[in-house]
Design an enzyme around this catalytic site. Structure first.
Site, short mmCIF file in Angstrom:
data_model
loop_
_atom_site.label_atom_id
_atom_site.label_comp_id
_atom_site.label_asym_id
_atom_site.label_seq_id
_atom_site.Cartn_x
_atom_site.Cartn_y
_atom_site.Cartn_z
N CYS A 5 25.14 -27.57 -22.16
CA CYS A 5 25.53 -28.13 -23.46
C CYS A 5 24.36 -28.90 -24.07
O CYS A 5 23.78 -29.80 -23.46
CB CYS A 5 26.73 -29.07 -23.24
SG CYS A 5 27.13 -30.01 -24.70
N CYS A 8 24.97 -32.66 -24.29
CA CYS A 8 24.85 -33.33 -22.99
C CYS A 8 23.38 -33.50 -22.61
O CYS A 8 22.98 -34.53 -22.07
CB CYS A 8 25.60 -32.55 -21.91
SG CYS A 8 27.40 -32.75 -21.98
N ASP A 31 20.39 -34.91 -37.29
CA ASP A 31 20.63 -33.48 -37.08
C ASP A 31 19.31 -32.73 -37.24
O ASP A 31 18.50 -33.04 -38.12
CB ASP A 31 21.67 -32.97 -38.09
CG ASP A 31 22.24 -31.63 -37.67
OD1 ASP A 31 23.42 -31.59 -37.28
OD2 ASP A 31 21.51 -30.62 -37.73
N HIS A 47 31.63 -35.30 -22.27
CA HIS A 47 31.70 -33.90 -22.74
C HIS A 47 33.15 -33.50 -22.93
O HIS A 47 33.84 -33.13 -21.99
CB HIS A 47 31.02 -32.97 -21.74
CG HIS A 47 31.07 -31.53 -22.16
ND1 HIS A 47 30.15 -30.97 -23.02
CD2 HIS A 47 31.97 -30.55 -21.89
CE1 HIS A 47 30.47 -29.72 -23.23
NE2 HIS A 47 31.57 -29.43 -22.56
N THR A 95 29.48 -24.85 -33.71
CA THR A 95 28.47 -24.16 -32.90
C THR A 95 28.18 -24.87 -31.58
O THR A 95 27.76 -24.25 -30.62
CB THR A 95 27.14 -24.00 -33.68
OG1 THR A 95 26.69 -25.29 -34.09
CG2 THR A 95 27.33 -23.11 -34.89
N HIS A 98 31.07 -29.57 -28.13
CA HIS A 98 31.04 -30.95 -27.61
C HIS A 98 31.31 -31.82 -28.83
O HIS A 98 30.49 -31.83 -29.78
CB HIS A 98 29.66 -31.22 -26.99
CG HIS A 98 29.43 -32.62 -26.48
ND1 HIS A 98 28.86 -32.90 -25.24
CD2 HIS A 98 29.68 -33.83 -27.06
CE1 HIS A 98 28.77 -34.21 -25.09
NE2 HIS A 98 29.27 -34.80 -26.19
N HIS A 100 31.70 -33.90 -31.98
CA HIS A 100 30.74 -34.72 -32.74
C HIS A 100 31.22 -34.85 -34.17
O HIS A 100 31.93 -34.00 -34.69
CB HIS A 100 29.35 -34.09 -32.69
CG HIS A 100 29.32 -32.64 -33.10
ND1 HIS A 100 29.72 -31.63 -32.25
CD2 HIS A 100 28.98 -32.05 -34.26
CE1 HIS A 100 29.61 -30.47 -32.88
NE2 HIS A 100 29.16 -30.70 -34.11
N HIS A 102 29.83 -35.14 -38.02
CA HIS A 102 28.68 -35.06 -38.94
C HIS A 102 28.77 -36.22 -39.93
O HIS A 102 29.84 -36.52 -40.45
CB HIS A 102 28.72 -33.75 -39.73
CG HIS A 102 28.51 -32.53 -38.89
ND1 HIS A 102 27.28 -31.94 -38.73
CD2 HIS A 102 29.37 -31.79 -38.17
CE1 HIS A 102 27.40 -30.89 -37.95
NE2 HIS A 102 28.67 -30.77 -37.59
P1 5GP Z 1 28.61 -27.81 -35.44
O1 5GP Z 1 28.19 -26.53 -36.11
O2 5GP Z 1 29.01 -27.56 -34.00
O3 5GP Z 1 29.64 -28.57 -36.19
O4 5GP Z 1 27.34 -28.75 -35.47
C1 5GP Z 1 26.33 -28.72 -34.52
C2 5GP Z 1 25.15 -29.42 -35.15
O5 5GP Z 1 24.23 -29.72 -34.13
C3 5GP Z 1 24.41 -28.56 -36.18
O6 5GP Z 1 24.40 -29.24 -37.43
C4 5GP Z 1 23.02 -28.39 -35.59
O7 5GP Z 1 21.99 -28.42 -36.56
C5 5GP Z 1 22.92 -29.57 -34.64
N1 5GP Z 1 22.05 -29.32 -33.50
C6 5GP Z 1 22.05 -28.21 -32.71
N2 5GP Z 1 21.10 -28.32 -31.75
C7 5GP Z 1 20.50 -29.54 -31.95
C8 5GP Z 1 19.45 -30.23 -31.27
O8 5GP Z 1 18.86 -29.76 -30.29
N3 5GP Z 1 19.11 -31.46 -31.75
C9 5GP Z 1 19.74 -32.02 -32.84
N4 5GP Z 1 19.31 -33.23 -33.21
N5 5GP Z 1 20.74 -31.40 -33.48
C10 5GP Z 1 21.12 -30.18 -33.05
ZN ZN Z 2 28.38 -31.66 -23.78
#
Ligand code: 5GP
Ligand code: ZN
Length: 112
Positions: A5, A8, A31, A47, A95, A98, A100, A102
């Site tokens: 993850c 994580c 982000d 997690h 994507t 875990h 989160h 925004h």
């Molecule tokens: P989701 O699409 O799951 O709602 O959001 C996942 C977010 O995590 C995306 O906006 C993506 O840009 C961000 N993200 C993915 N990998 C990383 C990373 O390695 N570092 C940071 N800081 N953000 C990440």
């Molecule tokens: Zn996780």
């Protein structure tokens, strides 16, 4: 903690991130692919993949995150207003599995 993850790994310090806030329960990082002038994510330190797997403790941490964000508006650069989003599941294009939140702001956001 989950081996594969991304969040994580960020929590463990295995992947670097720009951290604006961290405590025992969650951290707020920038982000990597910003969708607004300010785009942060608040990540639970446990997690928990999805909202439907949320524990009572997890739910209370989500509340604590929202309260903390409101107190950190200046520091986070979102004092003119912000939008909080949780993507849950396939149709919302979640994507990272875990939980989160925004945090979007730093400019006038488009209506949706
Ligand atoms: P989701 O699409 O799951 O709602 O959001 C996942 C977010 O995590 C995306 O906006 C993506 O840009 C961000 N993200 C993915 N990998 C990383 C990373 O390695 N570092 C940071 N800081 N953000 C990440
Ligand atoms: Zn996780």
């Amino acid at each position: 903690m989950e081996e594969n993850c991304v969040f994580c790994k960020i929590i463990k310090g295995e992947i670097p991130s720009t951290t604006l806030y961290s405590d025992d329960d969650f951290m707020i990082i920038k982000d990597i692919n910003p969708q607004a002038k300010i785009h942060l994510v608040a990540i639970l330190k446990n997690h928990i993949p999805h909202i439907d797997m949320l524990t009572e403790k997890g739910a209370s941490i989500l509340g604590k995150i929202m309260s903390k964000i409101s107190h950190l508006q200046e520091k986070l650069g979102i004092s003119e207003g912000y939008r909080l989003i949780i993507n849950q599941g396939k149709n919302a294009n979640q994507t990272v599995q875990h939980i989160h939140i925004h945090i979007l702001g730093g400019e006038k956001l488009k209506d949706f």
